[in-house]
Enzyme design. Structure first.
Site, PDB file in Angstrom:
ATOM      1  N   HIS A 174       9.054  -3.407   3.598  1.00  0.00           N
ATOM      2  CA  HIS A 174       8.701  -3.630   2.187  1.00  0.00           C
ATOM      3  C   HIS A 174       9.942  -3.970   1.364  1.00  0.00           C
ATOM      4  CE1 HIS A 174       5.528  -0.611   3.476  1.00  0.00           C
ATOM      5  NE2 HIS A 174       4.764  -1.560   2.975  1.00  0.00           N
ATOM      6  N   MET A 177       0.844  -1.195   0.000  1.00  0.00           N
ATOM      7  CA  MET A 177       0.000   0.000   0.000  1.00  0.00           C
ATOM      8  C   MET A 177       0.884   1.251   0.000  1.00  0.00           C
ATOM      9  SD  MET A 177      -3.407  -0.948   2.084  1.00  0.00           S
ATOM     10  CE  MET A 177      -2.778  -0.684   3.731  1.00  0.00           C
TER      11      MET A 177
HETATM   12  P1  AMP Z   1       1.408  -2.815   3.543  1.00  0.00           P
HETATM   13  O1  AMP Z   1       1.962  -1.812   2.587  1.00  0.00           O
HETATM   14  O2  AMP Z   1       1.345  -2.357   4.949  1.00  0.00           O
HETATM   15  O3  AMP Z   1       0.127  -3.447   3.037  1.00  0.00           O
HETATM   16  O4  AMP Z   1       2.467  -3.990   3.575  1.00  0.00           O
HETATM   17  C1  AMP Z   1       2.876  -4.631   2.399  1.00  0.00           C
HETATM   18  C2  AMP Z   1       3.631  -5.881   2.767  1.00  0.00           C
HETATM   19  O5  AMP Z   1       4.774  -5.531   3.535  1.00  0.00           O
HETATM   20  C3  AMP Z   1       2.802  -6.836   3.613  1.00  0.00           C
HETATM   21  O6  AMP Z   1       3.034  -8.176   3.184  1.00  0.00           O
HETATM   22  C4  AMP Z   1       3.334  -6.597   4.994  1.00  0.00           C
HETATM   23  O7  AMP Z   1       3.205  -7.710   5.850  1.00  0.00           O
HETATM   24  C5  AMP Z   1       4.790  -6.304   4.707  1.00  0.00           C
HETATM   25  N1  AMP Z   1       5.387  -5.564   5.829  1.00  0.00           N
HETATM   26  C6  AMP Z   1       4.919  -4.432   6.412  1.00  0.00           C
HETATM   27  N2  AMP Z   1       5.685  -4.096   7.468  1.00  0.00           N
HETATM   28  C7  AMP Z   1       6.647  -5.040   7.553  1.00  0.00           C
HETATM   29  C8  AMP Z   1       7.744  -5.263   8.442  1.00  0.00           C
HETATM   30  N3  AMP Z   1       8.007  -4.438   9.458  1.00  0.00           N
HETATM   31  N4  AMP Z   1       8.525  -6.353   8.243  1.00  0.00           N
HETATM   32  C9  AMP Z   1       8.264  -7.207   7.222  1.00  0.00           C
HETATM   33  N5  AMP Z   1       7.254  -7.050   6.343  1.00  0.00           N
HETATM   34  C10 AMP Z   1       6.453  -5.990   6.504  1.00  0.00           C
END
Ligand code: AMP
Length: 259
Positions: free
Chosen positions: A35, A28
């Site tokens: 990410h 997102m």
């Molecule tokens: P989001 O943009 O928040 O939807 O996250 C995109 C992807 O990045 C998802 O698969 C999340 O689980 C992963 N993600 C977000 N924060 C972290 C983190 N601190 N460590 C590892 N992966 C993450």
């Protein structure tokens, strides 16, 4: 790196690349090292790396939460380019939810516990958009973070239940030096709130549900939504708290190597 806004152009661009493996990293935006760890794994393991960039309205219940979600597309594109992403799919809301949209994927049980109790409809939004991204990109592998442990379980279940031809890759939680799990929402915390938010990772680090709950209940300025041992693969101590108007989640796996 190619920036693409439509499903049709994404499919056209990927057509010639289907002889090799394709890795998809759904995001997102508001990219951080969490990410980037997914992008790096995809770059290592796949011939073509696709990153999607879409703030999915269907997984937000409150308009204010959707409105305040941090966005910085230019910066995200720069970071993606630096990680060697081949294609960024950044569609409009209308592209993903055309007028009259009414088809939803509901992972009924896993989607209604823990996060699902506090965010009704959240995982329905997640599963639906992830399935749509899978059908648009048709990745060999899809990369997700253990940070969102329940999201991983929901997607794993959906892949099994619907016999989707995609390999799920899950990467560990990336944390700041002080232990706070990286999250796009951390940008919304004041310095004082960020300090208070540290209690969450510290509490979960006990790897003991009752001890974690006691620590969080005693911590100043936090509202605890839940701290529970979730029957995930592996079993996971998961928690969610609110700090001011920001809601944070974190978890630690209870089996396997300590992270
Ligand atoms: P989001 O943009 O928040 O939807 O996250 C995109 C992807 O990045 C998802 O698969 C999340 O689980 C992963 N993600 C977000 N924060 C972290 C983190 N601190 N460590 C590892 N992966 C993450």
């Amino acid at each position: 790196m190619r920036l693409v806004r439509t499903i049709a152009e994404t499919r056209d661009t990927l057509e010639a690349l289907r002889t090799g493996t394709i890795g998809l990293v759904p995001t997102m935006g508001a990219l951080h090292e969490g990410h980037l760890s997914l992008l790096r794994a995809a770059r290592d393991e796949c011939d073509t790396v696709v990153m999607s960039l879409f703030v999915n309205p269907a997984q937000f219940r409150e308009g204010a939460d959707l409105q305040s979600y941090p966005r910085d597309e230019e910066r995200d594109l720069e970071l993606a380019r630096a990680e060697g992403v081949d294609l960024v799919f950044a569609p409009s809301v209308e592209e993903m939810y055309p007028p009259g949209f009414q088809t939803w994927v509901d992972v009924t049980e896993l989607g209604s516990i823990l996060e699902g109790q506090f965010r009704p409809g959240h995982f329905r939004g997640v599963a639906t958009i992830v399935l749509k991204l899978f059908t648009v990109v048709r990745p060999t592998r899809a990369y997700f973070g253990q940070k969102d442990a329940q999201q991983v379980e929901v997607i794993r279940r959906m892949i099994r239940d619907l016999a989707l031809e995609v390999e799920l890759r899950v990467l560990p939680v990336v944390r700041d030096e002080d232990g706070l799990a990286l999250s796009s929402r951390n940008a919304l915390l004041s310095a004082d709130e960020r300090q208070r938010a540290l209690a969450l990772s510290r509490a979960l680090g006990t790897r003991d549900r009752d001890a974690a709950l006691a620590l969080l209940t005693a911590a100043n300025g936090l509202k605890v939504d839940y701290v529970e041992v979730a029957d995930f693969d592996p079993p996971t101590l998961a928690g969610a708290v609110r700090v001011g108007s920001t809601r944070l989640i974190d978890n630690v796996p209870l089996e396997g190597e300590e992270q």
